[in-house]
Enzyme design. Sequence first.
Site, short mmCIF file in Angstrom:
data_model
loop_
_atom_site.label_atom_id
_atom_site.label_comp_id
_atom_site.label_asym_id
_atom_site.label_seq_id
_atom_site.Cartn_x
_atom_site.Cartn_y
_atom_site.Cartn_z
N GLU A 60 0.86 -1.18 0.00
CA GLU A 60 0.00 0.00 0.00
C GLU A 60 0.90 1.23 0.00
OE1 GLU A 60 -2.74 2.47 3.16
OE2 GLU A 60 -2.77 0.28 3.31
N LYS B 119 -11.47 -1.31 6.56
CA LYS B 119 -10.23 -1.14 7.32
C LYS B 119 -10.57 -0.61 8.71
CE LYS B 119 -7.28 2.37 6.81
NZ LYS B 119 -6.17 3.25 6.38
#
Length: 221
Positions: free
Chosen positions: A43, A134
């Site tokens: 990421e 998340k």
Amino acid sequence: MQKMEVLSRLSDAGIVSVVRGATKEEAYKTAIACIRGGVKAIELTFTAPAADQLIKEISEEFVNDEEVIVGAGTVLDAVTARIAIMAGAQFVVSPSFDQDTAFICNEYQIPYLPGCMTITEVQTALRYGADIVKIFPGNTVGKGFVKAIKAPLPFANVMPTGGVNLENMHEWFDLGVIAVGTGSDLTGLAKKGDFSGVTNRAKEYRIEYERIIDATASLKK
């Protein structure tokens, strides 16, 4: 790449390295160090300089490695999301839910992973097509929040980020999360220029993840 394939590969990877950097070079070397150590879901946050260029370069460099998956992090709005997608981001991560970002990701069939801290936020994110929620910051909301989500929303795919480390990673997976995101505990040595240390740390993460998977499989037998 098809959306379901990306989600499958994220699940298989298990660990998402949250890569930041004071310079483009630092962020690049950090990402490469993680990949070499076996943590191949990256990421790249938009707090790093030239994040879109990094996404493009690393995606192209590992285009033939089916285990490497590159996404964009700290995506705050739909404009940034589209920039990331055009650069080759295979998934988009935000610190909070943003409706317009959800729409653009859905339009391009890119998995969207927004940060949530309440059941209401989780439910809203799911309603607008978030593929993985998340839990952020994980060390603030705590592991009990995963249980709180899974009780009314057992179908929700959850990924904690923030406070996840090598020592407690197994506790999160025991709660049924699909993956974990980890930053400084994995990549911290990059700030000192010790990228071989990051690779070694990534290897430790990979070994621990494989141990967790083996243990889970044994319990199911």
